[in-house]
Design a protein around this motif. Sequence first.
Motif, PDB file in Angstrom:
ATOM      1  N   PRO A   1       1.126 -76.774 -26.525  1.00  0.00           N
ATOM      2  CA  PRO A   1       1.751 -75.982 -27.610  1.00  0.00           C
ATOM      3  C   PRO A   1       2.440 -74.721 -27.082  1.00  0.00           C
ATOM      4  N   VAL A   2       3.573 -74.918 -26.428  1.00  0.00           N
ATOM      5  CA  VAL A   2       4.364 -73.787 -25.942  1.00  0.00           C
ATOM      6  C   VAL A   2       5.325 -73.387 -27.061  1.00  0.00           C
ATOM      7  N   SER A   3       5.174 -72.174 -27.586  1.00  0.00           N
ATOM      8  CA  SER A   3       5.980 -71.720 -28.719  1.00  0.00           C
ATOM      9  C   SER A   3       7.141 -70.860 -28.241  1.00  0.00           C
TER      10      SER A   3
ATOM     11  N   ALA B   1       2.711 -68.791 -37.232  1.00  0.00           N
ATOM     12  CA  ALA B   1       2.952 -70.249 -37.291  1.00  0.00           C
ATOM     13  C   ALA B   1       3.570 -70.719 -35.970  1.00  0.00           C
ATOM     14  N   LEU B   2       3.148 -71.915 -35.518  1.00  0.00           N
ATOM     15  CA  LEU B   2       3.604 -72.445 -34.232  1.00  0.00           C
ATOM     16  C   LEU B   2       5.007 -73.035 -34.373  1.00  0.00           C
ATOM     17  N   THR B   3       5.911 -72.490 -33.577  1.00  0.00           N
ATOM     18  CA  THR B   3       7.272 -73.026 -33.480  1.00  0.00           C
ATOM     19  C   THR B   3       7.512 -73.387 -32.019  1.00  0.00           C
TER      20      THR B   3
ATOM     21  N   ALA C   1      13.020 -77.721 -24.908  1.00  0.00           N
ATOM     22  CA  ALA C   1      12.959 -78.033 -23.477  1.00  0.00           C
ATOM     23  C   ALA C   1      14.017 -77.233 -22.724  1.00  0.00           C
ATOM     24  N   GLY C   2      13.629 -76.719 -21.558  1.00  0.00           N
ATOM     25  CA  GLY C   2      14.538 -75.925 -20.753  1.00  0.00           C
ATOM     26  C   GLY C   2      14.647 -74.480 -21.171  1.00  0.00           C
ATOM     27  N   ALA C   3      13.851 -74.055 -22.163  1.00  0.00           N
ATOM     28  CA  ALA C   3      13.927 -72.675 -22.630  1.00  0.00           C
ATOM     29  C   ALA C   3      13.440 -71.718 -21.548  1.00  0.00           C
ATOM     30  N   ARG C   4      13.944 -70.492 -21.592  1.00  0.00           N
ATOM     31  CA  ARG C   4      13.534 -69.467 -20.642  1.00  0.00           C
ATOM     32  C   ARG C   4      12.372 -68.652 -21.215  1.00  0.00           C
TER      33      ARG C   4
END
Length: 321
Positions: free
Chosen positions: A89-91, A119-121, A125-128
């Motif tokens: 769960p990487v938000s 809330a989890l958002t 993919a590829g986000a910094r």
Amino acid sequence: MENKAHALAAGLFLLLLGIALAACVFWFQGDHTARTHYTVVARSGVPGLNLKAPVKLRGVEVGWVDSIGFDPDDPRQILVGITVDATAPVSATTHAQLGLQGVTGLSFVSLEEADAQAALTRAPAGARIALKPTLLDRLAESGPLLLAGFAETAGRLNALLSDDNRAQLQRTLAKLEQTATDTSRLMAALQPSAQQLPTVLKDADTTAQRASAALREIETLAVDGRALAADLRARTGVLDRMDAAAQQVQTTSRHLELALVGDTPQRTRPLVSDLSAASRSIERAAHDLGEQPQSLLFGRGARPPGPGERGFEERLKAAAP
């Protein structure tokens, strides 16, 4: 021919068996978990961080570091590529920090949530992901300022603990010791008084009760005094009426005396004289009561000395301004 056929069959069997074994080994050693790649952006250094270093999300290992290098667009930034389990769960609010692996000096990437209650958002993919400095990094950055502050504090302490100030401090401590001794003596001297304090308070309570009773008596006397003053005013009115009646009697007796003095028989003249004397006595009594109405209650006071009497000169001196 049959021997060659058997040998060929055995060789094919061994070849197929080796291929099967290799496939099994590759299957069991291979990683079939779905992974997602992110990039950690560090503005400061990444000491102790190596390739294949673990990546942990709130303490749970979810991936590893697969690349470390400078940002070609901004060489002051370091880009750390990480591979993370797709189910982690990487938000979008997740940030990274460097953690130490025991006492080895090696580092790992720790992913932390900025707000665990929000809330989890999930981050795309590829986000910094920004790398925030740790407490040790902040201490290292502020180390020069801390050293400068310590140096300034040490200088001020040296100035404070000069020879003159130490001598003054010693004198102050001596005075404090003397004050403590005097205070002890004073407390010892006040101890008997403190022991007598309950008795004094009891006496003060008794005195207060007596004072309250005295005030009540004074109030009663004041009420009686007002009643007495009203009575005296009433008596003064009666005396005024007596004075007027005496004057009228005296006037009547004088007229009667003048009317009868020429033709009254000799035996009636004493009666007229007695009436005149009685009226004068009533007039004097009314006059005295008018001047001293308190004589009805307290008796007639002593008359002031007249001319030629003892005390007349002292009376004149006391009356002179």
